[in-house]
Design an enzyme around this catalytic site. Structure first.
Site, PDB file in Angstrom:
ATOM      1  N   GLY A   1       0.837  -1.206   0.000  1.00 18.17           N
ATOM      2  CA  GLY A   1       0.000   0.000   0.000  1.00 18.17           C
ATOM      3  C   GLY A   1       0.861   1.241   0.000  1.00 18.17           C
ATOM      4  O   GLY A   1       1.838   1.339   0.758  1.00 18.17           O
TER       5      GLY A   1
ATOM      6  N   ARG B   1      -1.693  -1.207  -6.590  1.00 23.26           N
ATOM      7  CA  ARG B   1      -2.487  -1.668  -7.734  1.00 23.26           C
ATOM      8  C   ARG B   1      -1.924  -1.064  -9.017  1.00 23.26           C
ATOM      9  O   ARG B   1      -1.815  -1.707 -10.031  1.00 23.26           O
ATOM     10  CB  ARG B   1      -3.952  -1.238  -7.563  1.00 23.26           C
ATOM     11  CG  ARG B   1      -4.735  -2.142  -6.656  1.00 23.26           C
ATOM     12  CD  ARG B   1      -6.125  -1.610  -6.425  1.00 23.26           C
ATOM     13  NE  ARG B   1      -6.096  -0.301  -5.782  1.00 23.26           N
ATOM     14  CZ  ARG B   1      -7.057   0.175  -5.017  1.00 23.26           C
ATOM     15  NH1 ARG B   1      -8.136  -0.536  -4.811  1.00 23.26           N
ATOM     16  NH2 ARG B   1      -6.962   1.367  -4.457  1.00 23.26           N
ATOM     17  N   ARG B   2      -1.538   0.215  -8.927  1.00 23.34           N
ATOM     18  CA  ARG B   2      -1.102   0.929 -10.135  1.00 23.34           C
ATOM     19  C   ARG B   2       0.417   1.108 -10.095  1.00 23.34           C
ATOM     20  O   ARG B   2       0.940   1.899  -9.316  1.00 23.34           O
ATOM     21  CB  ARG B   2      -1.791   2.299 -10.203  1.00 23.34           C
ATOM     22  CG  ARG B   2      -1.572   3.045 -11.505  1.00 23.34           C
ATOM     23  CD  ARG B   2      -2.389   4.333 -11.520  1.00 23.34           C
ATOM     24  NE  ARG B   2      -1.947   5.301 -10.516  1.00 23.34           N
ATOM     25  CZ  ARG B   2      -0.942   6.148 -10.676  1.00 23.34           C
ATOM     26  NH1 ARG B   2      -0.252   6.173 -11.798  1.00 23.34           N
ATOM     27  NH2 ARG B   2      -0.611   6.995  -9.706  1.00 23.34           N
TER      28      ARG B   2
ATOM     29  N   VAL C   1      -1.158   6.348   4.342  1.00 20.07           N
ATOM     30  CA  VAL C   1      -0.247   5.877   5.381  1.00 20.07           C
ATOM     31  C   VAL C   1       1.017   5.274   4.767  1.00 20.07           C
ATOM     32  O   VAL C   1       2.145   5.601   5.176  1.00 20.07           O
ATOM     33  CB  VAL C   1      -0.954   4.832   6.295  1.00 20.07           C
ATOM     34  CG1 VAL C   1      -0.056   4.469   7.469  1.00 20.07           C
ATOM     35  CG2 VAL C   1      -2.285   5.365   6.801  1.00 20.07           C
ATOM     36  N   GLY C   2       0.837   4.409   3.757  1.00 18.58           N
ATOM     37  CA  GLY C   2       1.989   3.723   3.159  1.00 18.58           C
ATOM     38  C   GLY C   2       3.024   4.697   2.621  1.00 18.58           C
ATOM     39  O   GLY C   2       4.243   4.494   2.805  1.00 18.58           O
TER      40      GLY C   2
ATOM     41  N   GLY D   1       3.903  -2.883  -2.523  1.00 21.00           N
ATOM     42  CA  GLY D   1       2.747  -3.440  -3.240  1.00 21.00           C
ATOM     43  C   GLY D   1       1.728  -2.358  -3.518  1.00 21.00           C
ATOM     44  O   GLY D   1       1.335  -1.612  -2.610  1.00 21.00           O
TER      45      GLY D   1
ATOM     46  N   LYS E   1     -12.679  -0.907  16.419  1.00 22.16           N
ATOM     47  CA  LYS E   1     -11.629  -0.524  17.374  1.00 22.16           C
ATOM     48  C   LYS E   1     -11.990  -0.996  18.792  1.00 22.16           C
ATOM     49  O   LYS E   1     -11.115  -1.424  19.554  1.00 22.16           O
ATOM     50  CB  LYS E   1     -11.422   0.982  17.325  1.00 22.16           C
ATOM     51  CG  LYS E   1     -10.832   1.434  15.989  1.00 22.16           C
ATOM     52  CD  LYS E   1     -10.959   2.930  15.786  1.00 22.16           C
ATOM     53  CE  LYS E   1     -10.366   3.354  14.443  1.00 22.16           C
ATOM     54  NZ  LYS E   1     -10.679   4.755  14.116  1.00 22.16           N
TER      55      LYS E   1
HETATM   56  P1  NAP Z   1      -5.367   4.345   0.933  1.00 23.01           P
HETATM   57  O1  NAP Z   1      -4.888   5.751   0.915  1.00 23.01           O
HETATM   58  O2  NAP Z   1      -6.663   4.019   0.301  1.00 23.01           O
HETATM   59  O3  NAP Z   1      -4.224   3.441   0.255  1.00 23.01           O
HETATM   60  C1  NAP Z   1      -4.416   2.105  -0.029  1.00 23.01           C
HETATM   61  C2  NAP Z   1      -3.203   1.604  -0.789  1.00 23.01           C
HETATM   62  O4  NAP Z   1      -3.315   0.192  -0.918  1.00 23.01           O
HETATM   63  C3  NAP Z   1      -3.077   2.195  -2.192  1.00 23.01           C
HETATM   64  O5  NAP Z   1      -1.763   2.575  -2.418  1.00 23.01           O
HETATM   65  C4  NAP Z   1      -3.492   1.041  -3.101  1.00 23.01           C
HETATM   66  O6  NAP Z   1      -2.778   0.993  -4.330  1.00 23.01           O
HETATM   67  C5  NAP Z   1      -3.070  -0.162  -2.278  1.00 23.01           C
HETATM   68  N1  NAP Z   1      -3.891  -1.320  -2.606  1.00 23.01           N
HETATM   69  C6  NAP Z   1      -5.219  -1.478  -2.427  1.00 23.01           C
HETATM   70  N2  NAP Z   1      -5.622  -2.682  -2.874  1.00 23.01           N
HETATM   71  C7  NAP Z   1      -4.502  -3.296  -3.364  1.00 23.01           C
HETATM   72  C8  NAP Z   1      -4.268  -4.546  -3.962  1.00 23.01           C
HETATM   73  N3  NAP Z   1      -5.259  -5.411  -4.196  1.00 23.01           N
HETATM   74  N4  NAP Z   1      -2.991  -4.865  -4.320  1.00 23.01           N
HETATM   75  C9  NAP Z   1      -2.001  -3.979  -4.124  1.00 23.01           C
HETATM   76  N5  NAP Z   1      -2.176  -2.764  -3.550  1.00 23.01           N
HETATM   77  C10 NAP Z   1      -3.409  -2.423  -3.178  1.00 23.01           C
HETATM   78  O7  NAP Z   1      -5.448   3.782   2.429  1.00 23.01           O
HETATM   79  P2  NAP Z   1      -4.818   4.443   3.759  1.00 23.01           P
HETATM   80  O8  NAP Z   1      -5.652   5.583   4.192  1.00 23.01           O
HETATM   81  O9  NAP Z   1      -3.350   4.630   3.573  1.00 23.01           O
HETATM   82  O10 NAP Z   1      -5.095   3.270   4.825  1.00 23.01           O
HETATM   83  C11 NAP Z   1      -4.323   2.082   4.805  1.00 23.01           C
HETATM   84  C12 NAP Z   1      -4.691   1.228   6.021  1.00 23.01           C
HETATM   85  O11 NAP Z   1      -4.424   1.955   7.218  1.00 23.01           O
HETATM   86  C13 NAP Z   1      -6.170   0.838   6.106  1.00 23.01           C
HETATM   87  O12 NAP Z   1      -6.287  -0.448   6.664  1.00 23.01           O
HETATM   88  C14 NAP Z   1      -6.743   1.849   7.061  1.00 23.01           C
HETATM   89  O13 NAP Z   1      -7.910   1.378   7.737  1.00 23.01           O
HETATM   90  C15 NAP Z   1      -5.592   2.011   8.012  1.00 23.01           C
HETATM   91  N6  NAP Z   1      -5.599   3.279   8.731  1.00 23.01           N
HETATM   92  C16 NAP Z   1      -5.634   4.439   8.035  1.00 23.01           C
HETATM   93  C17 NAP Z   1      -5.642   5.640   8.725  1.00 23.01           C
HETATM   94  C18 NAP Z   1      -5.683   6.951   7.986  1.00 23.01           C
HETATM   95  O14 NAP Z   1      -5.749   7.988   8.631  1.00 23.01           O
HETATM   96  N7  NAP Z   1      -5.631   6.964   6.666  1.00 23.01           N
HETATM   97  C19 NAP Z   1      -5.611   5.632  10.129  1.00 23.01           C
HETATM   98  C20 NAP Z   1      -5.547   4.420  10.816  1.00 23.01           C
HETATM   99  C21 NAP Z   1      -5.537   3.233  10.100  1.00 23.01           C
HETATM  100  P3  NAP Z   1      -2.957   2.139  -5.455  1.00 23.01           P
HETATM  101  O15 NAP Z   1      -2.328   3.377  -4.851  1.00 23.01           O
HETATM  102  O16 NAP Z   1      -2.190   1.640  -6.612  1.00 23.01           O
HETATM  103  O17 NAP Z   1      -4.408   2.270  -5.669  1.00 23.01           O
END
Ligand code: NAP
Length: 434
Positions: free
Chosen positions: A7, A42-43, A11-12, A40, A200
């Site tokens: 990801g 998708r794009r 966060v990633g 890892g 949570k």
């Molecule tokens: P996000 O911005 O939607 O990013 C998701 C990432 O995962 C994207 O880079 C996407 O790739 C990749 N991805 C999704 N499906 C995939 C697949 N099948 N194969 C490979 N890569 C894949 O999510 P986020 O906000 O960073 O959150 C990530 C995690 O942290 C989640 O579990 C969320 O609940 C948790 N979290 C987030 C926060 C927050 O504030 N954001 C806080 C606490 C916990 P692409 O970029 O190529 O689409």
């Protein structure tokens, strides 16, 4: 120490940035450098701020590479995250994840896999973003007995409720504000209906009470029915309304211990520490037998704060591998039963529209007494139509502690009374001892 990040979103991308920006410090703290082996996504493209040769959409191959020691899962949904984590564990990798939706459903499966493979699985970022709460519960308080964990663990709903409280806005316009400011997702259901907070709560209850609790065990109500009248009534009572996640150890008369995990909007007295948590901030209050009350406060979401918690886990897991050991494993020895919501005791605020005539208050009070729900406070005020003509009255009752089941029966009976036009609102009152 080879690291794979799954990801590259909010966060990633922050985790990848910190890995590079703080590489020397991290190496010194761990005793070995952290080397990013792949990311890892998708794009796969060359405009993603990461050398394109590190990107892959073949997550399965990445997590099984022999030069990867630790997998950091930050993709999101339950699948493909679950499969990727199980595969990583099977290949002997330690795993870090922030995926509360997955953890609150599959804790047992993931923990057992980690146990079999003798690897670490850490998830500090899954609850309340940057705020350290998992590690304090699993480590700092490991010698104490946790009685209660109550928190504001969802920033979106806290922002909406804070807006309603401070501006008198209704739910729809406060939600629209939250969306415009990026605090609410395009589909806010998981936040406003309490699913995110319930996930949570399940994670917190599992850890606090050494018992496996899943999201299905958590009683849940969202905030969509909260009205400006509720917010105003809360203020008049010296309270504010917060969406609380509450995990509690309940002792029955026979001494049997059970766990209650629940999420609902509740009135919180203004002097309670959770009442002062406004906007998108989170806070968790832990009450333990010997420690007393502890409060953890900070940013509960956002790429950078969440990455801080992920990096903490990553350093811990890397240190363990350098030293050839493991961190604490899942503790579920207590396996307490889950208490149904009807057995939970708390205080209540009930507001109802009634006919404005003598004797109504006495009739209403008698119904509470008949169900052994003791009244602490009553207010009655006239209700007028748009032209100022009296059309009835509103009675607000605040109770002492009572069982949910008794309160539900009272409310059902009130709704049947001729004098009661409607029971407008029922909310719990938390954070008081009476
Ligand atoms: P996000 O911005 O939607 O990013 C998701 C990432 O995962 C994207 O880079 C996407 O790739 C990749 N991805 C999704 N499906 C995939 C697949 N099948 N194969 C490979 N890569 C894949 O999510 P986020 O906000 O960073 O959150 C990530 C995690 O942290 C989640 O579990 C969320 O609940 C948790 N979290 C987030 C926060 C927050 O504030 N954001 C806080 C606490 C916990 P692409 O970029 O190529 O689409």
């Amino acid at each position: 120490m080879g690291v794979a990040v799954l990801g590259l979103g909010n966060v990633g991308s922050e985790v990848v940035r910190i890995l590079e920006a703080s590489a020397d410090d991290l190496a010194a703290r761990i005793g070995a450098p952290l080397v990013l082996r792949g990311v890892g996504v998708r794009r796969v493209a060359d405009d993603r701020g990461v050398p394109v040769e590190l990107l892959t959409d073949d997550v399965d191959s990445l997590v099984s590479r022999s030069d990867v020691d630790i997998v950091v899962e930050l993709m999101g949904p339950v699948e493909p995250a679950r499969n990727a984590i199980l595969s990583a564990i099977k290949h002997g990798k330690s795993v870090i994840t922030a995926n509360k939706a997955l953890l609150s459903r599959s804790t047992g499966e993931l923990a057992e896999a980690a146990e079999t493979a003798r690897v670490d699985m850490y998830f500090e970022a899954s609850v309340a973003g940057a705020i350290p709460v998992i590690r304090p519960l699993t480590q700092s308080l490991a010698g104490d007995t946790v009685l209660r964990v109550a928190g504001i663990v969802n920033g979106t709903t806290n922002y909406i409720l804070s807006e309603m409280d401070s501006t008198g806005a209704d739910y729809a316009s406060a939600l629209a504000d939250a969306s415009a400011l990026g605090y609410a997702e395009a589909d806010p259901t998981a936040d406003v209906e309490g699913y995110d907070a319930a996930a949570k709560a399940a994670i917190l209850a599992s850890i606090a009470f050494h018992t496996r609790v899943t999201a299905d065990d958590v009683y849940r109500e969202g905030i969509t029915n909260i009205t400006p009248e509720d917010a105003a009534a809360a203020r008049a009572l010296g309270c504010t309304i917060k969406l609380l996640a509450i995990c509690e150890r309940i002792s029955s008369r026979g001494g049997q211990q059970r766990v209650s995990a629940r999420v609902y909007p509740a009135l919180v007295p203004l002097e309670h520490p959770l009442a002062t948590v406004n906007g998108a901030f989170n806070a968790v209050v832990v009450e333990a037998e010997a420690a007393g009350r502890l409060m953890f406060y900070g940013q509960g979401a956002g790429g950078s704060p969440t990455a801080s918690a992920v990096m903490g886990d990553l350093v811990m897991a890397a240190r363990n591998r350098v030293q050839g050991g493991r961190g604490p494993r899942e503790s579920k020895y207590a396996q307490l039963a889950i208490a149904p919501i009807g057995d939970v005791q708390t205080r209540y605020y009930v507001s109802m529209d009634v006919a404005d005539k003598p004797g109504v208050l006495a009739t209403v009070a008698a119904e509470f007494a008949a169900h052994e729900v003791s009244i602490a406070e009553v207010r009655q005020e006239g209700v007028t139509d748009e032209e100022g003509q009296p059309i009835g009255a509103r009675i607000v009752v605040v109770t002492h502690r009572a069982a949910e089941s008794a309160l539900s029966e009272t409310v059902a009976a009130l709704a049947e009374l001729d004098a009661v036009q409607q029971v407008a609102s029922v909310l719990r009152l938390e954070g008081t001892d009476q």
